[in-house]
Motif scaffolding. Structure first.
Motif, PDB file in Angstrom:
ATOM      1  N   TYR A  52       0.937  -1.333  -0.090  1.00 30.61           N
ATOM      2  CA  TYR A  52       0.020   0.057  -0.026  1.00 30.61           C
ATOM      3  C   TYR A  52       0.870   1.218  -0.070  1.00 30.61           C
ATOM      4  CZ  TYR A  52      -4.176  -2.614   1.464  1.00 30.61           C
ATOM      5  OH  TYR A  52      -5.352  -3.330   1.371  1.00 30.61           O
ATOM      6  N   THR A  53       0.883   1.963  -1.027  1.00 28.62           N
ATOM      7  CA  THR A  53       1.823   2.981  -1.142  1.00 28.62           C
ATOM      8  C   THR A  53       1.148   4.392  -1.433  1.00 28.62           C
ATOM      9  OG1 THR A  53       3.852   3.881  -2.122  1.00 28.62           O
ATOM     10  CG2 THR A  53       2.327   2.850  -3.586  1.00 28.62           C
ATOM     11  N   ALA A  54       1.552   5.442  -0.788  1.00 26.13           N
ATOM     12  CA  ALA A  54       0.963   6.969  -0.989  1.00 26.13           C
ATOM     13  C   ALA A  54       1.994   7.617  -2.032  1.00 26.13           C
ATOM     14  CB  ALA A  54       0.922   7.635   0.210  1.00 26.13           C
ATOM     15  N   ARG A  55       3.208   6.864  -2.288  1.00 24.24           N
ATOM     16  CA  ARG A  55       4.102   7.543  -3.216  1.00 24.24           C
ATOM     17  C   ARG A  55       3.637   7.113  -4.841  1.00 24.24           C
ATOM     18  NH1 ARG A  55       9.685   8.875  -1.994  1.00 24.24           N
ATOM     19  NH2 ARG A  55      10.396   7.569  -3.497  1.00 24.24           N
ATOM     20  N   HIS A  56       3.559   7.898  -5.775  1.00 21.33           N
ATOM     21  CA  HIS A  56       3.020   7.691  -6.847  1.00 21.33           C
ATOM     22  C   HIS A  56       3.982   7.775  -8.022  1.00 21.33           C
ATOM     23  CE1 HIS A  56      -1.203   8.587  -5.050  1.00 21.33           C
ATOM     24  NE2 HIS A  56      -0.543   7.377  -4.520  1.00 21.33           N
ATOM     25  N   TYR A  57       5.299   7.400  -8.002  1.00 19.28           N
ATOM     26  CA  TYR A  57       6.341   7.877  -8.744  1.00 19.28           C
ATOM     27  C   TYR A  57       6.707   6.655  -9.598  1.00 19.28           C
ATOM     28  CZ  TYR A  57       6.963  11.278  -5.058  1.00 19.28           C
ATOM     29  OH  TYR A  57       6.710  12.149  -4.022  1.00 19.28           O
ATOM     30  N   GLU A  58       6.880   6.882 -10.948  1.00 17.30           N
ATOM     31  CA  GLU A  58       7.567   5.953 -11.704  1.00 17.30           C
ATOM     32  C   GLU A  58       8.827   5.160 -11.331  1.00 17.30           C
ATOM     33  OE1 GLU A  58       7.787   7.510 -15.653  1.00 17.30           O
ATOM     34  OE2 GLU A  58       5.769   7.926 -15.738  1.00 17.30           O
ATOM     35  N   ALA A  59       9.665   5.886 -10.757  1.00 17.01           N
ATOM     36  CA  ALA A  59      10.870   5.271 -10.339  1.00 17.01           C
ATOM     37  C   ALA A  59      10.663   4.243  -9.228  1.00 17.01           C
ATOM     38  CB  ALA A  59      11.660   6.489  -9.606  1.00 17.01           C
ATOM     39  N   MET A 240      10.786  25.348  -1.664  1.00 16.10           N
ATOM     40  CA  MET A 240      10.577  24.209  -2.534  1.00 16.10           C
ATOM     41  C   MET A 240      11.309  23.005  -2.093  1.00 16.10           C
ATOM     42  SD  MET A 240      10.655  25.729  -6.562  1.00 16.10           S
ATOM     43  CE  MET A 240      10.998  23.980  -6.965  1.00 16.10           C
ATOM     44  N   ASN A 241      10.825  22.067  -2.452  1.00 13.08           N
ATOM     45  CA  ASN A 241      11.584  20.701  -2.112  1.00 13.08           C
ATOM     46  C   ASN A 241      12.860  20.545  -3.198  1.00 13.08           C
ATOM     47  OD1 ASN A 241      10.606  19.982   0.196  1.00 13.08           O
ATOM     48  ND2 ASN A 241       8.921  18.436  -0.835  1.00 13.08           N
ATOM     49  N   THR A 242      13.953  19.929  -2.966  1.00 12.65           N
ATOM     50  CA  THR A 242      14.878  19.862  -3.866  1.00 12.65           C
ATOM     51  C   THR A 242      14.568  18.897  -5.033  1.00 12.65           C
ATOM     52  OG1 THR A 242      15.569  17.972  -2.335  1.00 12.65           O
ATOM     53  CG2 THR A 242      16.847  20.114  -2.378  1.00 12.65           C
ATOM     54  N   TYR A 243      13.790  17.810  -4.850  1.00  7.88           N
ATOM     55  CA  TYR A 243      13.652  16.841  -5.919  1.00  7.88           C
ATOM     56  C   TYR A 243      12.781  17.372  -7.019  1.00  7.88           C
ATOM     57  CZ  TYR A 243       8.733  15.298  -4.496  1.00  7.88           C
ATOM     58  OH  TYR A 243       7.324  15.106  -4.505  1.00  7.88           O
ATOM     59  N   VAL A 249      14.827  20.178 -14.002  1.00 14.35           N
ATOM     60  CA  VAL A 249      16.075  20.125 -14.789  1.00 14.35           C
ATOM     61  C   VAL A 249      16.095  19.329 -15.830  1.00 14.35           C
ATOM     62  CG1 VAL A 249      18.643  20.013 -14.636  1.00 14.35           C
ATOM     63  CG2 VAL A 249      17.520  21.714 -13.254  1.00 14.35           C
ATOM     64  N   ASN A 250      15.615  18.239 -15.373  1.00 15.95           N
ATOM     65  CA  ASN A 250      15.611  16.974 -16.312  1.00 15.95           C
ATOM     66  C   ASN A 250      14.202  16.586 -17.077  1.00 15.95           C
ATOM     67  OD1 ASN A 250      18.501  15.740 -15.719  1.00 15.95           O
ATOM     68  ND2 ASN A 250      17.723  16.050 -13.857  1.00 15.95           N
ATOM     69  N   SER A 251      13.423  17.598 -17.120  1.00 17.73           N
ATOM     70  CA  SER A 251      11.912  17.453 -17.682  1.00 17.73           C
ATOM     71  C   SER A 251      12.090  17.216 -19.496  1.00 17.73           C
ATOM     72  CB  SER A 251      11.073  18.567 -17.472  1.00 17.73           C
ATOM     73  OG  SER A 251      10.012  18.438 -18.205  1.00 17.73           O
ATOM     74  N   SER A 311      17.606   7.840  -6.549  1.00 14.90           N
ATOM     75  CA  SER A 311      18.241   9.115  -6.469  1.00 14.90           C
ATOM     76  C   SER A 311      18.402   9.644  -7.977  1.00 14.90           C
ATOM     77  CB  SER A 311      19.662   8.829  -5.665  1.00 14.90           C
ATOM     78  OG  SER A 311      19.962  10.275  -5.370  1.00 14.90           O
ATOM     79  N   ALA A 312      18.902   8.639  -8.860  1.00 15.38           N
ATOM     80  CA  ALA A 312      18.921   9.368 -10.052  1.00 15.38           C
ATOM     81  C   ALA A 312      17.808   9.610 -11.040  1.00 15.38           C
ATOM     82  CB  ALA A 312      20.015   8.280 -10.753  1.00 15.38           C
ATOM     83  N   ASN A 313      16.723   9.090 -10.500  1.00 12.54           N
ATOM     84  CA  ASN A 313      15.649   9.233 -11.326  1.00 12.54           C
ATOM     85  C   ASN A 313      14.503   9.960 -10.601  1.00 12.54           C
ATOM     86  OD1 ASN A 313      15.696   7.149 -14.057  1.00 12.54           O
ATOM     87  ND2 ASN A 313      16.651   6.238 -12.272  1.00 12.54           N
TER      88      ASN A 313
END
Length: 362
Positions: A52-59, A240-243, A249-251, A311-313
């Motif tokens: 069960y996750t509240a993180r919705h990231y492709e990474a 802001m949050n760093t991520y 930058v990588n968009s 971290s990289a993604n």
């Protein structure tokens, strides 16, 4: 991301239906050859682990895929808001199929622990991977990534030597130049909660009031929108949050990438309490049916391979000190972070909201 966000009934129903379907699946894969766990890993009866996750990231999804490729253990995922998932775990009780709960924010992790839906996890590998200050004191959750809430500034209009502390943003020299998202943002609530813990309620209220007086506009949008407002000349500095900077930058969108390249990252309070960080964490559910598999996934997610991938993604800071940070994060330099118990972010959440309301931070 809002601690008190109400999930619309229709959406909630849909998510729960999808989740129940996914977690009900049974797999019959071969023996696990996973991640260098201590001793010989036992064969899992179902070869699954339900998250069960509240993180919705492709990474994150890619990390689950890599874990399955290494171990043969299928990862079933239910995604929803953290508050909804905690309530679901409470409602399901012993019948739950969930093995792991993942979310952002130390306060939310503390809320899950206090609601009795987690149990301690014991693993020498996890203890080696994650420093003690990034784990719950009772081992109910383990950090998997951190992000710093910093001052982001226009490279064209602001010099880094003009910046120093969060408190300095309340100075009149920044009047009409400060950007931030709304007080309903969990990120801002936890930032203010950290000030309450470190400096007391009075100082926290003075800070919030000072920031409101210096707003370039009423809070609007997410963290990316604050960066875009800097690019548009609406304001000069933002909280802001760093991520999010890394994501800009990588968009793949040239306009977003341009915004990211024109803003700088400054870590405030290096001479005092340190920069505020928050944590994403993972906890073993109280009634996990696939405990061994769940612990293997936690071990993998805190290992160097997964840590470096996240971290990289996703441009978060790894919790594992052995993991290498990507070039962008290295370019920002090292920084001193706040030293506090993440549980306090949850303890002071209601007071933080009260202060925001009192000072007019909408």
């Amino acid at each position: 991301m809002k601690l008190s966000k109400l999930v619309k009934p229709l959406l909630a129903s849909t998510l729960l239906t999808i989740g129940l379907t996914g977690c009900g699946a049974s797999q019959g894969n071969s023996d696990s050859d996973s991640e260098k766990t201590a001793g010989n890993p036992k064969k899992s009866e179902n070869q699954i682990v339900n998250v069960y996750t509240a993180r919705h990231y492709e990474a994150d999804d890619e990390v689950y895929k890599k874990f399955t490729e290494k171990t043969g253990i299928k990862v079933n995922v239910v995604k929803a808001e953290a508050e909804e998932l905690i309530e679901r775990l409470k409602r399901e009780g012993e019948s739950t199929q969930a093995d792991l709960f993942i979310t952002v924010d130390g306060g939310v992790l503390a809320n899950a622990k206090n609601n009795g839906v987690l149990q301690p996890v014991t693993s020498k590998i996890i203890d080696k991977n994650v420093p003690e200050n990034l784990r719950d004191k009772e081992n109910n959750w383990v950090g998997i990534a951190t992000r710093a809430r910093v001052i982001v500034y226009s490279k064209d209009r602001v010099s880094p030597d003009q910046l120093s502390t969060y408190e300095d943003l309340t100075d009149k020299k920044w009047k009409g130049k400060v950007l931030a998202r709304s007080s309903t943002s969990l990120y801002n609530q936890s930032l203010l909660a950290s000030f309450i813990e470190l400096n007391g309620e009075k100082k926290a209220e003075e800070w919030a009031s000072g920031i409101v007086q210096n707003f370039a506009r009423q809070p609007d949008g997410g963290d990316r929108d604050q960066a875009k407002a800097i690019a548009a000349g609406t304001g000069d500095v933002a909280i802001m949050n760093t991520y999010y900077v890394g994501l800009l930058v990588n968009s793949a969108d040239p306009e977003e990438a341009k915004v990211g390249s024109n803003i700088g990252v400054f870590f405030p309070n290096q001479e005092t309490t340190g920069t505020h960080i928050n944590i994403s964490g993972i906890g073993l559910t109280k009634y996990s049916k696939n405990k061994d598999n769940a612990i293997k996934l936690v071990e993998y997610m805190t290992g160097t391979e997964a840590q470096e991938y996240l971290s990289a993604n996703n441009y978060e800071f790894p919790v594992n000190p052995e993991a290498k940070k990507p070039e962008l994060l290295q370019s920002w330099g090292d920084f001193k972070s706040q030293k506090l118990n993440f549980d306090t972010l949850g303890e002071h959440n209601h007071k933080a909201i009260e202060i925001f309301n009192k000072t007019g931070w909408k």
